[in-house]
Design a protein around this motif. Structure first.
Motif, PDB file in Angstrom:
ATOM      1  N   VAL A 145      29.511   6.957  10.879  1.00 23.35           N
ATOM      2  CA  VAL A 145      28.528   6.668   9.834  1.00 23.35           C
ATOM      3  C   VAL A 145      27.114   6.962  10.329  1.00 23.35           C
ATOM      4  O   VAL A 145      26.308   7.588   9.629  1.00 23.35           O
ATOM      5  CB  VAL A 145      28.666   5.207   9.367  1.00 23.35           C
ATOM      6  N   ALA A 146      26.783   6.528  11.529  1.00 22.05           N
ATOM      7  CA  ALA A 146      25.435   6.763  12.059  1.00 22.05           C
ATOM      8  C   ALA A 146      25.185   8.247  12.293  1.00 22.05           C
ATOM      9  O   ALA A 146      24.104   8.766  11.988  1.00 22.05           O
ATOM     10  CB  ALA A 146      25.254   5.983  13.358  1.00 22.05           C
ATOM     11  N   ASP A 147      26.185   8.959  12.832  1.00 23.61           N
ATOM     12  CA  ASP A 147      26.002  10.373  13.145  1.00 23.61           C
ATOM     13  C   ASP A 147      25.929  11.244  11.895  1.00 23.61           C
ATOM     14  O   ASP A 147      25.351  12.338  11.930  1.00 23.61           O
ATOM     15  CB  ASP A 147      27.153  10.867  14.028  1.00 23.61           C
ATOM     16  N   HIS A 148      26.528  10.785  10.771  1.00 28.20           N
ATOM     17  CA  HIS A 148      26.549  11.589   9.544  1.00 28.20           C
ATOM     18  C   HIS A 148      25.643  11.027   8.456  1.00 28.20           C
ATOM     19  O   HIS A 148      25.738  11.436   7.296  1.00 28.20           O
ATOM     20  CB  HIS A 148      27.975  11.699   9.007  1.00 28.20           C
ATOM     21  N   ALA A 149      24.755  10.097   8.831  1.00 28.44           N
ATOM     22  CA  ALA A 149      23.826   9.541   7.845  1.00 28.44           C
ATOM     23  C   ALA A 149      22.939  10.641   7.283  1.00 28.44           C
ATOM     24  O   ALA A 149      22.365  11.437   8.042  1.00 28.44           O
ATOM     25  CB  ALA A 149      22.972   8.448   8.486  1.00 28.44           C
ATOM     26  N   GLY A 150      22.835  10.702   5.963  1.00 21.88           N
ATOM     27  CA  GLY A 150      22.032  11.729   5.296  1.00 21.88           C
ATOM     28  C   GLY A 150      22.829  12.943   4.873  1.00 21.88           C
ATOM     29  O   GLY A 150      22.296  13.799   4.151  1.00 21.88           O
ATOM     30  N   GLN A 151      24.102  13.048   5.263  1.00 23.29           N
ATOM     31  CA  GLN A 151      24.941  14.187   4.884  1.00 23.29           C
ATOM     32  C   GLN A 151      25.755  13.819   3.643  1.00 23.29           C
ATOM     33  O   GLN A 151      26.529  12.853   3.660  1.00 23.29           O
ATOM     34  CB  GLN A 151      25.871  14.564   6.039  1.00 23.29           C
ATOM     35  N   TRP A 152      25.612  14.603   2.583  1.00 18.93           N
ATOM     36  CA  TRP A 152      26.251  14.238   1.323  1.00 18.93           C
ATOM     37  C   TRP A 152      27.783  14.324   1.409  1.00 18.93           C
ATOM     38  O   TRP A 152      28.500  13.540   0.772  1.00 18.93           O
ATOM     39  CB  TRP A 152      25.740  15.135   0.192  1.00 18.93           C
ATOM     40  N   GLY A 153      28.329  15.254   2.224  1.00 18.92           N
ATOM     41  CA  GLY A 153      29.778  15.392   2.337  1.00 18.92           C
ATOM     42  C   GLY A 153      30.418  14.154   2.949  1.00 18.92           C
ATOM     43  O   GLY A 153      31.403  13.610   2.417  1.00 18.92           O
ATOM     44  N   ALA A 154      29.854  13.709   4.069  1.00 20.79           N
ATOM     45  CA  ALA A 154      30.377  12.502   4.709  1.00 20.79           C
ATOM     46  C   ALA A 154      30.150  11.280   3.831  1.00 20.79           C
ATOM     47  O   ALA A 154      30.994  10.362   3.788  1.00 20.79           O
ATOM     48  CB  ALA A 154      29.708  12.304   6.070  1.00 20.79           C
ATOM     49  N   THR A 155      29.018  11.250   3.106  1.00 20.17           N
ATOM     50  CA  THR A 155      28.736  10.133   2.209  1.00 20.17           C
ATOM     51  C   THR A 155      29.773  10.053   1.097  1.00 20.17           C
ATOM     52  O   THR A 155      30.269   8.969   0.756  1.00 20.17           O
ATOM     53  CB  THR A 155      27.335  10.280   1.600  1.00 20.17           C
ATOM     54  N   ARG A 228      21.629   1.383  14.885  1.00 14.94           N
ATOM     55  CA  ARG A 228      21.516  -0.069  14.860  1.00 14.94           C
ATOM     56  C   ARG A 228      22.268  -0.654  13.667  1.00 14.94           C
ATOM     57  O   ARG A 228      22.981  -1.651  13.786  1.00 14.94           O
ATOM     58  CB  ARG A 228      20.038  -0.473  14.806  1.00 14.94           C
ATOM     59  N   PHE A 229      22.100  -0.024  12.499  1.00 17.42           N
ATOM     60  CA  PHE A 229      22.801  -0.481  11.301  1.00 17.42           C
ATOM     61  C   PHE A 229      24.310  -0.390  11.494  1.00 17.42           C
ATOM     62  O   PHE A 229      25.060  -1.300  11.135  1.00 17.42           O
ATOM     63  CB  PHE A 229      22.380   0.358  10.095  1.00 17.42           C
ATOM     64  N   ASP A 230      24.761   0.704  12.088  1.00 20.55           N
ATOM     65  CA  ASP A 230      26.194   0.892  12.333  1.00 20.55           C
ATOM     66  C   ASP A 230      26.737  -0.202  13.253  1.00 20.55           C
ATOM     67  O   ASP A 230      27.817  -0.756  13.012  1.00 20.55           O
ATOM     68  CB  ASP A 230      26.429   2.274  12.942  1.00 20.55           C
ATOM     69  N   GLU A 231      25.984  -0.535  14.290  1.00 22.07           N
ATOM     70  CA  GLU A 231      26.442  -1.559  15.245  1.00 22.07           C
ATOM     71  C   GLU A 231      26.498  -2.937  14.590  1.00 22.07           C
ATOM     72  O   GLU A 231      27.432  -3.714  14.838  1.00 22.07           O
ATOM     73  CB  GLU A 231      25.510  -1.577  16.454  1.00 22.07           C
ATOM     74  N   ILE A 232      25.512  -3.253  13.745  1.00 24.59           N
ATOM     75  CA  ILE A 232      25.493  -4.566  13.093  1.00 24.59           C
ATOM     76  C   ILE A 232      26.693  -4.711  12.154  1.00 24.59           C
ATOM     77  O   ILE A 232      27.385  -5.737  12.148  1.00 24.59           O
ATOM     78  CB  ILE A 232      24.172  -4.774  12.324  1.00 24.59           C
ATOM     79  N   THR A 233      26.934  -3.689  11.343  1.00 24.61           N
ATOM     80  CA  THR A 233      28.057  -3.759  10.405  1.00 24.61           C
ATOM     81  C   THR A 233      29.405  -3.724  11.133  1.00 24.61           C
ATOM     82  O   THR A 233      30.367  -4.352  10.693  1.00 24.61           O
ATOM     83  CB  THR A 233      27.973  -2.632   9.377  1.00 24.61           C
ATOM     84  N   GLU A 234      29.466  -3.010  12.243  1.00 30.95           N
ATOM     85  CA  GLU A 234      30.702  -3.009  13.032  1.00 30.95           C
ATOM     86  C   GLU A 234      30.959  -4.396  13.624  1.00 30.95           C
ATOM     87  O   GLU A 234      32.105  -4.863  13.683  1.00 30.95           O
ATOM     88  CB  GLU A 234      30.606  -1.977  14.154  1.00 30.95           C
ATOM     89  N   ALA A 235      29.886  -5.058  14.067  1.00 25.63           N
ATOM     90  CA  ALA A 235      30.038  -6.417  14.584  1.00 25.63           C
ATOM     91  C   ALA A 235      30.531  -7.361  13.488  1.00 25.63           C
ATOM     92  O   ALA A 235      31.370  -8.245  13.734  1.00 25.63           O
ATOM     93  CB  ALA A 235      28.704  -6.912  15.141  1.00 25.63           C
TER      94      ALA A 235
END
Length: 438
Positions: A145-155, A228-235
Protein backbone atom coordinates in the motif's frame (compact mmCIF):
# COMPACT_ATOMS: atom_id res chain seq x y z
CA UNK A 1 13.64 -6.57 12.41
CA UNK A 2 11.15 -3.93 13.57
CA UNK A 3 8.65 -4.47 16.40
CA UNK A 4 5.88 -4.60 13.77
CA UNK A 5 7.69 -7.39 11.92
CA UNK A 6 8.09 -9.32 15.18
CA UNK A 7 4.39 -8.83 15.97
CA UNK A 8 3.59 -10.17 12.51
CA UNK A 9 5.44 -13.42 13.23
CA UNK A 10 3.80 -13.73 16.64
CA UNK A 11 0.24 -13.24 15.38
CA UNK A 12 0.83 -15.62 12.45
CA UNK A 13 2.14 -18.20 14.91
CA UNK A 14 -0.85 -17.66 17.21
CA UNK A 15 -3.36 -18.11 14.40
CA UNK A 16 -1.51 -21.21 13.18
CA UNK A 17 -1.52 -22.68 16.69
CA UNK A 18 -5.27 -22.10 17.00
CA UNK A 19 -5.86 -23.68 13.57
CA UNK A 20 -3.82 -26.77 14.51
CA UNK A 21 -5.56 -27.00 17.88
CA UNK A 22 -9.03 -26.90 16.30
CA UNK A 23 -8.14 -29.12 13.34
CA UNK A 24 -8.99 -32.56 14.88
CA UNK A 25 -12.53 -31.51 15.81
CA UNK A 26 -13.04 -29.96 12.38
CA UNK A 27 -11.74 -32.89 10.35
CA UNK A 28 -13.11 -35.76 12.42
CA UNK A 29 -16.28 -34.25 13.91
CA UNK A 30 -19.72 -35.49 12.97
CA UNK A 31 -21.80 -34.17 10.11
CA UNK A 32 -23.76 -31.86 12.39
CA UNK A 33 -20.62 -30.01 13.51
CA UNK A 34 -20.42 -27.74 10.47
CA UNK A 35 -19.67 -24.64 12.54
CA UNK A 36 -16.36 -26.10 13.73
CA UNK A 37 -15.31 -26.86 10.17
CA UNK A 38 -16.27 -23.37 9.04
CA UNK A 39 -14.43 -21.72 11.92
CA UNK A 40 -11.36 -23.90 11.35
CA UNK A 41 -11.40 -22.92 7.65
CA UNK A 42 -11.35 -19.30 8.76
CA UNK A 43 -8.42 -19.92 11.11
CA UNK A 44 -6.46 -21.83 8.47
CA UNK A 45 -7.12 -19.24 5.76
CA UNK A 46 -6.13 -16.29 7.91
CA UNK A 47 -3.08 -18.17 9.23
CA UNK A 48 -1.86 -18.63 5.63
CA UNK A 49 -2.61 -14.99 4.83
CA UNK A 50 -0.74 -13.78 7.91
CA UNK A 51 2.34 -15.82 7.05
CA UNK A 52 2.50 -14.16 3.63
CA UNK A 53 2.63 -10.82 5.47
CA UNK A 54 5.67 -11.75 7.57
CA UNK A 55 8.89 -10.11 6.45
CA UNK A 56 10.84 -13.19 5.33
CA UNK A 57 7.94 -14.77 3.45
CA UNK A 58 6.71 -11.63 1.72
CA UNK A 59 10.20 -10.62 0.55
CA UNK A 60 10.87 -14.12 -0.80
CA UNK A 61 7.54 -14.23 -2.66
CA UNK A 62 7.66 -10.64 -3.88
CA UNK A 63 11.15 -11.17 -5.31
CA UNK A 64 10.11 -14.42 -7.06
CA UNK A 65 9.37 -14.87 -10.75
CA UNK A 66 5.91 -13.38 -10.16
CA UNK A 67 6.55 -9.94 -8.71
CA UNK A 68 4.51 -9.13 -5.58
CA UNK A 69 3.19 -12.70 -5.45
CA UNK A 70 2.80 -12.44 -1.66
CA UNK A 71 0.05 -9.86 -2.14
CA UNK A 72 -1.97 -12.06 -4.47
CA UNK A 73 -1.62 -15.18 -2.28
CA UNK A 74 -2.55 -13.16 0.79
CA UNK A 75 -5.73 -11.92 -0.84
CA UNK A 76 -6.63 -15.38 -2.17
CA UNK A 77 -6.35 -16.99 1.26
CA UNK A 78 -8.03 -14.10 3.06
CA UNK A 79 -10.99 -14.23 0.66
CA UNK A 80 -11.44 -17.94 1.35
CA UNK A 81 -11.16 -17.30 5.09
CA UNK A 82 -13.82 -14.58 4.88
CA UNK A 83 -16.19 -16.95 3.08
CA UNK A 84 -15.56 -19.54 5.80
CA UNK A 85 -16.34 -17.09 8.59
CA UNK A 86 -19.60 -16.09 6.92
CA UNK A 87 -20.47 -19.78 6.72
CA UNK A 88 -19.66 -20.05 10.44
CA UNK A 89 -22.10 -17.26 11.25
CA UNK A 90 -24.89 -19.15 9.48
CA UNK A 91 -23.92 -22.49 11.04
CA UNK A 92 -24.07 -21.24 14.65
CA UNK A 93 -27.78 -20.45 14.26
CA UNK A 94 -28.55 -24.13 13.67
CA UNK A 95 -31.54 -25.52 11.81
CA UNK A 96 -35.11 -24.26 11.83
CA UNK A 97 -38.18 -26.43 11.08
CA UNK A 98 -39.51 -26.27 7.55
CA UNK A 99 -42.29 -23.72 7.40
CA UNK A 100 -41.35 -22.30 10.80
CA UNK A 101 -40.57 -18.70 11.63
CA UNK A 102 -36.93 -17.76 10.99
CA UNK A 103 -35.63 -14.65 12.82
CA UNK A 104 -34.80 -11.70 10.62
CA UNK A 105 -31.11 -11.61 11.54
CA UNK A 106 -30.82 -15.31 10.64
CA UNK A 107 -32.45 -14.71 7.25
CA UNK A 108 -30.08 -11.81 6.74
CA UNK A 109 -27.04 -13.96 7.57
CA UNK A 110 -28.16 -16.70 5.19
CA UNK A 111 -28.73 -14.20 2.38
CA UNK A 112 -25.31 -12.66 2.94
CA UNK A 113 -23.65 -16.08 2.85
CA UNK A 114 -25.35 -16.96 -0.43
CA UNK A 115 -24.28 -13.65 -1.94
CA UNK A 116 -20.77 -13.99 -0.50
CA UNK A 117 -20.28 -17.41 -2.08
CA UNK A 118 -20.84 -15.92 -5.52
CA UNK A 119 -19.08 -12.66 -4.71
CA UNK A 120 -15.96 -14.49 -3.53
CA UNK A 121 -15.54 -16.18 -6.91
CA UNK A 122 -16.09 -12.88 -8.71
CA UNK A 123 -13.64 -11.17 -6.33
CA UNK A 124 -10.91 -13.77 -6.92
CA UNK A 125 -11.31 -13.54 -10.70
CA UNK A 126 -11.34 -9.74 -10.68
CA UNK A 127 -8.33 -9.53 -8.35
CA UNK A 128 -6.36 -11.85 -10.60
CA UNK A 129 -7.18 -9.86 -13.73
CA UNK A 130 -6.37 -6.52 -12.12
CA UNK A 131 -3.18 -7.85 -10.52
CA UNK A 132 -1.72 -8.95 -13.85
CA UNK A 133 -3.01 -6.03 -15.93
CA UNK A 134 -3.29 -2.66 -14.17
CA UNK A 135 -1.07 -3.02 -11.10
CA UNK A 136 2.42 -1.62 -11.63
CA UNK A 137 4.72 -4.51 -10.66
CA UNK A 138 7.86 -3.33 -12.36
CA UNK A 139 9.66 -3.20 -9.02
CA UNK A 140 9.06 -5.64 -6.14
CA UNK A 141 7.45 -3.93 -3.16
CA UNK A 142 7.91 -4.48 0.54
CA UNK A 143 4.89 -2.52 1.82
CA UNK A 144 2.39 -2.79 -1.02
CA UNK A 145 0.00 0.00 0.00
CA UNK A 146 2.75 2.48 0.89
CA UNK A 147 4.85 1.66 -2.18
CA UNK A 148 1.86 1.98 -4.57
CA UNK A 149 0.22 5.03 -2.99
CA UNK A 150 -0.96 7.37 -5.76
CA UNK A 151 -1.14 4.63 -8.43
CA UNK A 152 -4.67 4.21 -9.77
CA UNK A 153 -4.14 0.53 -10.79
CA UNK A 154 -3.09 -0.60 -7.33
CA UNK A 155 -5.82 1.59 -5.81
CA UNK A 156 -8.48 -0.10 -7.93
CA UNK A 157 -7.09 -3.54 -7.12
CA UNK A 158 -7.02 -2.93 -3.36
CA UNK A 159 -10.46 -1.28 -3.42
CA UNK A 160 -12.01 -4.47 -4.81
CA UNK A 161 -10.49 -6.52 -2.02
CA UNK A 162 -11.30 -3.97 0.69
CA UNK A 163 -14.92 -3.78 -0.47
CA UNK A 164 -15.26 -7.53 0.04
CA UNK A 165 -13.32 -7.50 3.32
CA UNK A 166 -15.09 -4.45 4.73
CA UNK A 167 -18.58 -5.75 3.91
CA UNK A 168 -17.79 -9.10 5.55
CA UNK A 169 -16.34 -7.36 8.64
CA UNK A 170 -19.48 -5.21 8.98
CA UNK A 171 -21.75 -8.26 8.73
CA UNK A 172 -19.69 -10.14 11.33
CA UNK A 173 -19.69 -7.14 13.68
CA UNK A 174 -23.47 -6.82 13.40
CA UNK A 175 -24.21 -10.52 13.89
CA UNK A 176 -21.75 -11.01 16.75
CA UNK A 177 -22.98 -7.87 18.52
CA UNK A 178 -26.48 -9.39 18.52
CA UNK A 179 -25.10 -12.71 19.73
CA UNK A 180 -23.12 -10.99 22.50
CA UNK A 181 -26.23 -9.24 23.78
CA UNK A 182 -28.11 -12.54 23.92
CA UNK A 183 -25.32 -14.73 25.31
CA UNK A 184 -26.19 -16.24 28.68
CA UNK A 185 -22.80 -17.68 29.61
CA UNK A 186 -20.12 -15.27 30.78
CA UNK A 187 -17.22 -16.87 28.88
CA UNK A 188 -19.31 -16.93 25.68
CA UNK A 189 -20.24 -13.28 26.12
CA UNK A 190 -16.59 -12.30 26.60
CA UNK A 191 -15.46 -14.29 23.56
CA UNK A 192 -18.16 -12.87 21.30
CA UNK A 193 -17.46 -9.38 22.60
CA UNK A 194 -13.79 -9.67 21.68
CA UNK A 195 -14.67 -10.97 18.21
CA UNK A 196 -17.15 -8.12 17.72
CA UNK A 197 -14.50 -5.58 18.71
CA UNK A 198 -12.08 -7.20 16.24
CA UNK A 199 -14.59 -6.82 13.42
CA UNK A 200 -15.15 -3.15 14.21
CA UNK A 201 -11.39 -2.69 13.91
CA UNK A 202 -11.65 -4.50 10.56
CA UNK A 203 -14.27 -2.08 9.31
CA UNK A 204 -12.14 0.90 10.34
CA UNK A 205 -9.07 -0.72 8.76
CA UNK A 206 -10.68 -1.20 5.36
CA UNK A 207 -12.41 2.19 5.27
CA UNK A 208 -9.26 4.11 6.29
CA UNK A 209 -7.06 2.28 3.78
CA UNK A 210 -9.54 2.71 0.93
CA UNK A 211 -9.84 6.45 1.62
CA UNK A 212 -6.05 6.78 1.87
CA UNK A 213 -5.51 5.11 -1.49
CA UNK A 214 -8.08 7.22 -3.38
CA UNK A 215 -6.94 10.46 -1.75
CA UNK A 216 -3.39 9.52 -2.71
CA UNK A 217 -4.44 9.27 -6.37
CA UNK A 218 -5.52 12.90 -6.18
CA UNK A 219 -2.68 14.13 -3.98
CA UNK A 220 0.33 11.82 -3.81
CA UNK A 221 1.61 11.67 -0.20
CA UNK A 222 5.22 11.73 0.84
CA UNK A 223 7.04 8.44 1.12
CA UNK A 224 7.47 8.80 4.88
CA UNK A 225 3.78 9.62 5.45
CA UNK A 226 2.65 6.68 3.33
CA UNK A 227 4.95 4.30 5.18
CA UNK A 228 3.85 5.64 8.55
CA UNK A 229 0.17 5.24 7.65
CA UNK A 230 0.83 1.69 6.44
CA UNK A 231 2.59 0.77 9.70
CA UNK A 232 -0.19 2.21 11.88
CA UNK A 233 -2.94 0.35 10.03
CA UNK A 234 -0.88 -2.84 9.99
CA UNK A 235 -0.48 -2.55 13.76
CA UNK A 236 -4.26 -2.17 14.05
CA UNK A 237 -4.69 -5.35 12.02
CA UNK A 238 -2.34 -7.22 14.36
CA UNK A 239 -4.58 -6.14 17.26
CA UNK A 240 -7.61 -7.24 15.23
CA UNK A 241 -6.33 -10.77 14.74
CA UNK A 242 -5.19 -11.04 18.35
CA UNK A 243 -8.69 -10.22 19.61
CA UNK A 244 -10.26 -12.50 17.02
CA UNK A 245 -8.04 -15.50 17.80
CA UNK A 246 -8.37 -15.16 21.57
CA UNK A 247 -12.09 -14.33 21.49
CA UNK A 248 -12.96 -17.29 19.27
CA UNK A 249 -10.89 -19.59 21.49
CA UNK A 250 -12.41 -18.63 24.87
CA UNK A 251 -15.54 -20.84 24.53
CA UNK A 252 -13.35 -23.73 23.39
CA UNK A 253 -10.99 -23.13 26.31
CA UNK A 254 -13.94 -23.53 28.66
CA UNK A 255 -14.66 -26.91 27.11
CA UNK A 256 -10.96 -27.69 27.32
CA UNK A 257 -11.01 -27.04 31.06
CA UNK A 258 -13.95 -29.41 31.37
CA UNK A 259 -12.08 -32.04 29.37
CA UNK A 260 -8.95 -31.57 31.49
CA UNK A 261 -11.05 -31.98 34.63
CA UNK A 262 -12.41 -35.27 33.27
CA UNK A 263 -8.91 -36.47 32.43
CA UNK A 264 -7.76 -35.65 35.96
CA UNK A 265 -10.74 -37.58 37.32
CA UNK A 266 -9.82 -40.55 35.14
CA UNK A 267 -6.24 -40.42 36.35
CA UNK A 268 -7.46 -40.26 39.94
CA UNK A 269 -9.96 -43.12 39.62
CA UNK A 270 -7.94 -45.44 37.42
CA UNK A 271 -5.98 -47.28 40.12
CA UNK A 272 -9.06 -48.03 42.26
CA UNK A 273 -11.21 -48.88 39.27
CA UNK A 274 -8.62 -51.21 37.77
CA UNK A 275 -8.13 -53.14 41.01
CA UNK A 276 -11.88 -53.58 41.45
CA UNK A 277 -12.38 -54.60 37.83
CA UNK A 278 -9.53 -57.11 38.13
CA UNK A 279 -11.38 -58.62 41.09
CA UNK A 280 -14.66 -58.62 39.15
CA UNK A 281 -13.60 -59.04 35.48
CA UNK A 282 -17.18 -59.58 34.30
CA UNK A 283 -18.15 -56.08 35.47
CA UNK A 284 -16.67 -53.62 32.90
CA UNK A 285 -17.62 -53.29 29.23
CA UNK A 286 -13.95 -53.63 28.25
CA UNK A 287 -11.09 -55.26 30.19
CA UNK A 288 -9.20 -52.65 32.26
CA UNK A 289 -6.06 -51.34 30.56
CA UNK A 290 -3.22 -49.03 31.51
CA UNK A 291 -3.97 -45.38 32.27
CA UNK A 292 -2.30 -44.23 29.04
CA UNK A 293 -4.49 -46.58 27.02
CA UNK A 294 -7.64 -45.54 28.84
CA UNK A 295 -6.93 -41.84 28.31
CA UNK A 296 -6.51 -42.42 24.57
CA UNK A 297 -9.77 -44.29 23.98
CA UNK A 298 -11.17 -41.54 21.79
CA UNK A 299 -14.09 -43.68 20.65
CA UNK A 300 -15.89 -43.02 23.96
CA UNK A 301 -16.35 -39.49 25.34
CA UNK A 302 -14.49 -38.87 28.58
CA UNK A 303 -17.62 -37.91 30.52
CA UNK A 304 -19.38 -41.14 29.52
CA UNK A 305 -16.31 -43.17 30.47
CA UNK A 306 -16.19 -41.50 33.89
CA UNK A 307 -19.88 -42.28 34.43
CA UNK A 308 -19.22 -45.92 33.54
CA UNK A 309 -16.29 -46.11 35.93
CA UNK A 310 -18.38 -44.62 38.74
CA UNK A 311 -21.11 -47.20 38.09
CA UNK A 312 -18.51 -49.99 37.90
CA UNK A 313 -17.00 -48.96 41.25
CA UNK A 314 -20.46 -48.70 42.82
CA UNK A 315 -21.42 -52.18 41.68
CA UNK A 316 -18.08 -53.65 42.78
CA UNK A 317 -18.48 -52.12 46.26
CA UNK A 318 -21.97 -53.57 46.45
CA UNK A 319 -20.59 -57.02 45.62
CA UNK A 320 -17.77 -56.68 48.17
CA UNK A 321 -20.35 -56.27 50.95
CA UNK A 322 -20.99 -60.02 50.68
CA UNK A 323 -17.42 -60.93 51.67
CA UNK A 324 -17.04 -59.04 54.96
CA UNK A 325 -18.78 -58.74 58.35
CA UNK A 326 -20.67 -55.73 59.67
CA UNK A 327 -17.77 -55.04 62.03
CA UNK A 328 -15.50 -54.01 59.12
CA UNK A 329 -17.12 -50.57 59.01
CA UNK A 330 -16.22 -49.55 62.61
CA UNK A 331 -12.77 -51.12 62.18
CA UNK A 332 -12.22 -49.01 59.03
CA UNK A 333 -13.43 -45.92 60.86
CA UNK A 334 -11.00 -46.58 63.68
CA UNK A 335 -8.11 -47.04 61.26
CA UNK A 336 -9.04 -43.84 59.41
CA UNK A 337 -9.21 -41.90 62.68
CA UNK A 338 -5.80 -43.18 63.72
CA UNK A 339 -4.41 -42.23 60.30
CA UNK A 340 -5.78 -38.69 60.37
CA UNK A 341 -3.41 -35.77 60.84
CA UNK A 342 -2.48 -35.31 64.46
CA UNK A 343 -4.55 -38.34 65.46
CA UNK A 344 -7.79 -36.28 65.37
CA UNK A 345 -10.86 -37.23 63.36
CA UNK A 346 -10.84 -34.88 60.39
CA UNK A 347 -14.17 -35.40 58.64
CA UNK A 348 -12.82 -34.11 55.32
CA UNK A 349 -10.18 -36.82 55.29
CA UNK A 350 -11.63 -39.50 57.55
CA UNK A 351 -14.68 -40.12 55.36
CA UNK A 352 -12.78 -41.02 52.15
CA UNK A 353 -10.07 -42.78 54.18
CA UNK A 354 -12.69 -44.92 55.93
CA UNK A 355 -14.10 -45.91 52.56
CA UNK A 356 -10.61 -46.66 51.26
CA UNK A 357 -9.80 -48.91 54.25
CA UNK A 358 -13.14 -50.67 53.87
CA UNK A 359 -12.64 -51.34 50.13
CA UNK A 360 -9.06 -52.52 50.48
CA UNK A 361 -9.88 -54.80 53.41
CA UNK A 362 -12.93 -56.17 51.59
CA UNK A 363 -10.81 -56.84 48.49
CA UNK A 364 -8.33 -58.66 50.70
CA UNK A 365 -11.11 -60.85 52.04
CA UNK A 366 -12.49 -61.56 48.58
CA UNK A 367 -9.07 -62.32 47.07
CA UNK A 368 -8.18 -64.64 49.96
CA UNK A 369 -11.11 -66.93 49.08
CA UNK A 370 -13.71 -65.84 51.63
CA UNK A 371 -17.10 -67.23 50.53
CA UNK A 372 -19.92 -64.80 49.75
CA UNK A 373 -22.52 -64.33 52.46
CA UNK A 374 -25.06 -61.78 53.65
CA UNK A 375 -24.36 -58.18 52.68
CA UNK A 376 -22.54 -56.24 55.38
CA UNK A 377 -23.43 -52.75 56.56
CA UNK A 378 -21.85 -49.70 54.98
CA UNK A 379 -22.42 -46.00 55.46
CA UNK A 380 -24.82 -44.31 53.10
CA UNK A 381 -23.43 -41.31 51.23
CA UNK A 382 -25.76 -38.85 49.58
CA UNK A 383 -24.23 -37.26 46.50
CA UNK A 384 -26.60 -34.74 44.94
CA UNK A 385 -25.56 -35.50 41.36
CA UNK A 386 -23.16 -37.51 39.25
CA UNK A 387 -20.45 -34.86 39.51
CA UNK A 388 -20.68 -35.03 43.28
CA UNK A 389 -20.41 -38.80 43.20
CA UNK A 390 -17.35 -38.67 40.95
CA UNK A 391 -15.71 -36.05 43.20
CA UNK A 392 -16.29 -38.31 46.21
CA UNK A 393 -14.85 -41.35 44.42
CA UNK A 394 -11.76 -39.39 43.39
CA UNK A 395 -11.14 -38.53 47.05
CA UNK A 396 -11.66 -42.17 47.99
CA UNK A 397 -9.28 -43.32 45.25
CA UNK A 398 -6.66 -40.80 46.42
CA UNK A 399 -6.93 -42.11 49.98
CA UNK A 400 -6.90 -45.70 48.69
CA UNK A 401 -3.40 -45.21 47.28
CA UNK A 402 -2.13 -44.34 50.77
CA UNK A 403 -3.46 -47.48 52.46
CA UNK A 404 -0.74 -50.17 52.82
CA UNK A 405 -1.80 -53.72 52.07
CA UNK A 406 -0.58 -55.02 55.44
CA UNK A 407 -2.56 -52.33 57.26
CA UNK A 408 -5.70 -53.31 55.34
CA UNK A 409 -5.10 -56.94 56.35
CA UNK A 410 -4.83 -55.84 60.01
CA UNK A 411 -8.12 -53.94 59.74
CA UNK A 412 -9.79 -57.01 58.26
CA UNK A 413 -8.39 -59.22 61.01
CA UNK A 414 -9.65 -56.82 63.68
CA UNK A 415 -13.10 -56.82 62.09
CA UNK A 416 -13.21 -60.62 61.91
CA UNK A 417 -12.13 -60.99 65.53
CA UNK A 418 -14.82 -58.54 66.64
CA UNK A 419 -17.55 -60.22 64.60
CA UNK A 420 -19.90 -62.35 66.72
CA UNK A 421 -20.69 -64.57 63.76
CA UNK A 422 -21.98 -64.41 60.18
CA UNK A 423 -23.11 -60.92 59.29
CA UNK A 424 -26.90 -60.50 59.25
CA UNK A 425 -27.20 -56.74 59.18
CA UNK A 426 -27.97 -55.14 55.85
CA UNK A 427 -27.79 -51.44 55.12
CA UNK A 428 -28.25 -49.30 52.07
CA UNK A 429 -25.16 -49.21 49.87
CA UNK A 430 -23.12 -46.05 49.62
CA UNK A 431 -23.41 -45.81 45.85
CA UNK A 432 -26.24 -46.27 43.43
CA UNK A 433 -27.02 -49.54 41.74
CA UNK A 434 -26.41 -50.19 38.08
CA UNK A 435 -30.05 -49.52 37.22
CA UNK A 436 -29.97 -46.18 39.07
CA UNK A 437 -26.77 -44.98 37.40
CA UNK A 438 -27.64 -46.20 33.91
Amino acid sequence: MTPLDLAGYLIAGLMTAVALWRMPAALWGDEEDKRRRALWGCYAGFAAALWTKTRAVRIALNDSAVTDLAVLIKHYTATIAILAILSYIVAIYGQYPDGGTVPRHVRFARTIQQVAAKASIATLVLLTVLFFTVVDRSVPSDRFVADHAGQWGATLYMSVFYLYLGAASAVCAYQWALATAGAGLRHLRIGLGMMTFAMFIGVGYTVSRTLFLWVSVIDTPSESFALRFDEITEAAQVVLFAFFAVGASIPALSKGRRRAKLWRAQAGLHGLWRELMTAFPEQPFDPPASLARELTRFGTPADLRIDRWAADIADAVEKLRHYVPDTLLPAAKSAATDGATGGSADSEKAGPLTEAYWIKAALTAKNSGTPASTAAAVEAQHATDQDGEVAWLVRVATAYRTVPQDRAAQVLAAALSAAPGPSTTTAAPRTASTEETA
